[in-house]
Motif scaffolding. Structure first.
Motif, PDB file in Angstrom:
ATOM      1  N   PRO A 232      18.791 -15.880 -18.062  1.00 37.20           N
ATOM      2  CA  PRO A 232      18.408 -16.968 -18.722  1.00 37.20           C
ATOM      3  C   PRO A 232      17.128 -17.038 -19.395  1.00 37.20           C
ATOM      4  CG  PRO A 232      19.203 -17.158 -16.404  1.00 37.20           C
ATOM      5  CD  PRO A 232      18.821 -15.621 -16.584  1.00 37.20           C
ATOM      6  N   GLU A 233      16.268 -16.392 -19.093  1.00 35.44           N
ATOM      7  CA  GLU A 233      14.746 -16.665 -19.679  1.00 35.44           C
ATOM      8  C   GLU A 233      14.713 -16.341 -20.960  1.00 35.44           C
ATOM      9  OE1 GLU A 233      13.856 -15.371 -15.446  1.00 35.44           O
ATOM     10  OE2 GLU A 233      15.482 -14.913 -16.817  1.00 35.44           O
ATOM     11  N   ASP A 234      15.927 -15.372 -21.446  1.00 36.01           N
ATOM     12  CA  ASP A 234      16.218 -14.888 -22.805  1.00 36.01           C
ATOM     13  C   ASP A 234      16.864 -16.200 -23.715  1.00 36.01           C
ATOM     14  OD1 ASP A 234      15.230 -12.641 -22.545  1.00 36.01           O
ATOM     15  OD2 ASP A 234      17.058 -11.808 -22.504  1.00 36.01           O
ATOM     16  N   ILE A 235      17.498 -17.102 -23.250  1.00 38.88           N
ATOM     17  CA  ILE A 235      18.041 -18.200 -23.852  1.00 38.88           C
ATOM     18  C   ILE A 235      16.911 -19.271 -24.288  1.00 38.88           C
ATOM     19  CG2 ILE A 235      19.769 -20.099 -23.593  1.00 38.88           C
ATOM     20  CD1 ILE A 235      21.050 -18.499 -21.385  1.00 38.88           C
ATOM     21  N   ILE A 236      16.798 -19.346 -25.633  1.00 47.38           N
ATOM     22  CA  ILE A 236      16.053 -20.166 -26.328  1.00 47.38           C
ATOM     23  C   ILE A 236      16.367 -21.660 -26.395  1.00 47.38           C
ATOM     24  CG2 ILE A 236      15.204 -18.130 -28.119  1.00 47.38           C
ATOM     25  CD1 ILE A 236      16.986 -19.474 -30.194  1.00 47.38           C
ATOM     26  N   PRO A 237      15.686 -22.438 -26.385  1.00 44.33           N
ATOM     27  CA  PRO A 237      16.171 -24.067 -26.226  1.00 44.33           C
ATOM     28  C   PRO A 237      17.244 -24.398 -27.387  1.00 44.33           C
ATOM     29  CG  PRO A 237      13.691 -23.921 -26.068  1.00 44.33           C
ATOM     30  CD  PRO A 237      14.355 -22.395 -26.368  1.00 44.33           C
ATOM     31  N   ALA A 238      17.278 -23.765 -28.494  1.00 44.30           N
ATOM     32  CA  ALA A 238      18.309 -24.058 -29.575  1.00 44.30           C
ATOM     33  C   ALA A 238      19.618 -23.567 -29.061  1.00 44.30           C
ATOM     34  CB  ALA A 238      18.032 -23.346 -30.950  1.00 44.30           C
ATOM     35  N   ILE A 239      19.902 -22.793 -28.205  1.00 42.67           N
ATOM     36  CA  ILE A 239      21.182 -22.441 -27.823  1.00 42.67           C
ATOM     37  C   ILE A 239      21.483 -23.387 -26.686  1.00 42.67           C
ATOM     38  CG2 ILE A 239      22.345 -20.707 -26.307  1.00 42.67           C
ATOM     39  CD1 ILE A 239      21.046 -18.586 -27.669  1.00 42.67           C
ATOM     40  N   LYS A 240      22.370 -23.966 -26.793  1.00 46.09           N
ATOM     41  CA  LYS A 240      22.980 -25.442 -25.934  1.00 46.09           C
ATOM     42  C   LYS A 240      24.281 -24.861 -25.193  1.00 46.09           C
ATOM     43  CE  LYS A 240      19.883 -28.027 -27.944  1.00 46.09           C
ATOM     44  NZ  LYS A 240      18.746 -28.366 -27.233  1.00 46.09           N
ATOM     45  N   ARG A 241      24.817 -23.813 -25.414  1.00 54.53           N
ATOM     46  CA  ARG A 241      26.251 -23.501 -24.958  1.00 54.53           C
ATOM     47  C   ARG A 241      25.961 -22.076 -23.818  1.00 54.53           C
ATOM     48  NH1 ARG A 241      31.543 -22.183 -28.250  1.00 54.53           N
ATOM     49  NH2 ARG A 241      32.893 -21.519 -26.583  1.00 54.53           N
ATOM     50  N   VAL A 242      26.669 -21.997 -23.166  1.00 53.34           N
ATOM     51  CA  VAL A 242      26.467 -20.792 -22.338  1.00 53.34           C
ATOM     52  C   VAL A 242      27.727 -20.328 -21.861  1.00 53.34           C
ATOM     53  CG1 VAL A 242      25.500 -19.411 -20.100  1.00 53.34           C
ATOM     54  CG2 VAL A 242      23.900 -21.036 -21.455  1.00 53.34           C
ATOM     55  N   MET A 243      28.155 -19.292 -21.968  1.00 57.30           N
ATOM     56  CA  MET A 243      29.646 -18.346 -21.592  1.00 57.30           C
ATOM     57  C   MET A 243      29.195 -17.507 -20.570  1.00 57.30           C
ATOM     58  SD  MET A 243      32.861 -17.437 -23.456  1.00 57.30           S
ATOM     59  CE  MET A 243      32.171 -15.874 -23.861  1.00 57.30           C
ATOM     60  N   LEU A 244      29.890 -17.645 -19.522  1.00 58.70           N
ATOM     61  CA  LEU A 244      29.633 -16.600 -18.331  1.00 58.70           C
ATOM     62  C   LEU A 244      30.960 -15.748 -18.297  1.00 58.70           C
ATOM     63  CD1 LEU A 244      28.062 -19.005 -15.460  1.00 58.70           C
ATOM     64  CD2 LEU A 244      26.962 -17.784 -17.343  1.00 58.70           C
ATOM     65  N   ILE A 245      30.671 -14.296 -18.138  1.00 56.63           N
ATOM     66  CA  ILE A 245      31.925 -13.361 -18.339  1.00 56.63           C
ATOM     67  C   ILE A 245      31.655 -12.338 -17.063  1.00 56.63           C
ATOM     68  CG2 ILE A 245      32.746 -11.282 -19.266  1.00 56.63           C
ATOM     69  CD1 ILE A 245      32.088 -12.270 -21.897  1.00 56.63           C
ATOM     70  N   LYS A 246      32.810 -12.357 -16.128  1.00 53.86           N
ATOM     71  CA  LYS A 246      32.901 -11.651 -14.972  1.00 53.86           C
ATOM     72  C   LYS A 246      34.175 -11.012 -14.790  1.00 53.86           C
ATOM     73  CE  LYS A 246      32.314 -12.400  -9.712  1.00 53.86           C
ATOM     74  NZ  LYS A 246      31.926 -13.393  -8.635  1.00 53.86           N
ATOM     75  N   SER A 247      34.248 -10.021 -14.368  1.00 55.79           N
ATOM     76  CA  SER A 247      35.353  -9.166 -14.106  1.00 55.79           C
ATOM     77  C   SER A 247      36.416  -9.230 -15.393  1.00 55.79           C
ATOM     78  CB  SER A 247      36.010  -9.654 -12.662  1.00 55.79           C
ATOM     79  OG  SER A 247      35.228  -9.654 -11.544  1.00 55.79           O
ATOM     80  N   ALA A 248      35.879  -8.905 -16.312  1.00 60.37           N
ATOM     81  CA  ALA A 248      36.623  -8.892 -17.440  1.00 60.37           C
ATOM     82  C   ALA A 248      37.414 -10.064 -18.021  1.00 60.37           C
ATOM     83  CB  ALA A 248      37.455  -7.600 -17.356  1.00 60.37           C
ATOM     84  N   ALA A 249      36.922 -11.240 -17.520  1.00 56.97           N
ATOM     85  CA  ALA A 249      37.478 -12.509 -18.065  1.00 56.97           C
ATOM     86  C   ALA A 249      36.255 -13.547 -18.105  1.00 56.97           C
ATOM     87  CB  ALA A 249      38.451 -13.102 -16.975  1.00 56.97           C
ATOM     88  N   ILE A 250      36.577 -14.782 -18.785  1.00 64.72           N
ATOM     89  CA  ILE A 250      35.447 -15.665 -18.924  1.00 64.72           C
ATOM     90  C   ILE A 250      35.406 -16.446 -17.699  1.00 64.72           C
ATOM     91  CG2 ILE A 250      35.114 -17.970 -20.120  1.00 64.72           C
ATOM     92  CD1 ILE A 250      36.305 -16.803 -22.626  1.00 64.72           C
ATOM     93  N   PHE A 251      34.485 -16.598 -17.206  1.00 63.80           N
ATOM     94  CA  PHE A 251      34.126 -17.151 -15.816  1.00 63.80           C
ATOM     95  C   PHE A 251      33.681 -18.766 -15.881  1.00 63.80           C
ATOM     96  CE2 PHE A 251      31.128 -18.085 -12.128  1.00 63.80           C
ATOM     97  CZ  PHE A 251      31.973 -17.842 -11.199  1.00 63.80           C
TER      98      PHE A 251
END
Length: 290
Positions: A232-251
């Protein structure tokens, strides 16, 4: 005749472009749209995406464990991999099922730590950046640098605050400096989308700071930033949306303040984690007992 005339009028109404009088516009075509896409390798599903859409100028960060499918997801966007065939196309680029590959490549720039590993040539930074026009590290044989190419390369370097490196041998630079040169190499083509694939891997705190600052600069210019990372430290404030991927699918997929929470990331990585936030920046640490 009257029926034909009425039909023509109805068709005209359906295709009429709204006037600039406050009438609602037609929905904007997404930059990318994915629906029911499955990527299989050696008989195994390595990624399945039910639904994903990214608007022009929108930013998103992809987080997930190693091997979850993050890189495959990016390769779906860049057309380096193809999903299983469906009668209805699974991946659309600006509404097109079969866009020209050169149009996709012109639109997207990709910077990764893997690309950094390929830098094994003693060449001036200026030549490395100009090579971005040809998809090469350095200039292809027989190609000469034009005044226009030089000006474009210097402009790309200057926008990232490293124009003073133009004459330096790329092999004499720090890891962080090389990473920013590779961003300039993509920027010379003026892409509308910049993909940063694990951009801070192998960097010291100074290098991380400058790469994150670079992402902020490009986002402020109106370019879409797609960030692939573990942290998460890499996520600049301008990025408002986060997508998580786990086990070959969108989590999970949503606003970062809803996604970057202790229980969500603990479930993602399957270890107890604590998420902190300060001034729009997030941090992650493990929770240890005993």
């Amino acid at each position: 005749m009257q029926q034909d005339s009425s039909a023509e009028k109805n068709r005209a109404k359906q295709i009429e472009v709204p006037a600039a009088n406050g009438a609602p516009d037609a929905p904007a075509v997404p930059l990318f749209k994915i629906h029911d896409a499955t990527v299989v390798r050696a008989g195994k599903t390595i990624l399945h995406v039910d639904d994903f859409s990214l608007a022009e100028g929108e930013h998103v960060a992809l987080l997930g464990p190693n091997g979850a499918g993050k890189s495959t997801f990016i390769q779906l966007l860049t057309r380096e991999v193809q999903p299983l065939w469906h009668e209805t196309p699974a991946v659309l680029f600006r509404g097109q099922a079969r866009p020209l590959l050169r149009d996709v490549r012109q639109t997207m720039g990709v910077v990764s730590s893997t690309m950094h590993d390929q830098v094994r040539v003693h060449l001036p930074v200026l030549q490395i950046v100009i090579g971005g026009l040809y998809g090469t590290l350095g200039l292809p044989m027989g190609v000469r640098i034009t005044d226009s190419d030089k000006a474009s390369a210097l402009d790309a370097l200057d926008r990232l605050g490293i124009a003073d490196l133009a004459k330096r041998d790329i092999m004499t630079l720090s890891t962080g400096q090389v990473r920013r040169v590779l961003v300039a190499r993509e920027l010379i083509r003026d892409p509308q989308v910049l993909v940063f694939d694990e951009p801070c891997t192998g960097l010291d705190p100074e290098g991380m700071y400058h790469v994150r600052e670079t992402m902020s600069t490009l986002a402020a210019e109106g370019r879409s930033v797609i960030l692939v990372t573990h942290y998460p430290e890499d996520i600049i404030p301008a990025i408002k949306r986060v997508m998580l991927i786990k086990s070959a699918a969108i989590f999970a997929d949503g606003p970062k303040e809803e996604i970057l929470r202790d229980e969500v990331l603990s479930n993602l990585f399957e270890v107890p984690l604590h998420v902190g936030e300060q001034d729009g920046w997030y941090s992650l640490r493990g929770v240890y007992e005993g």
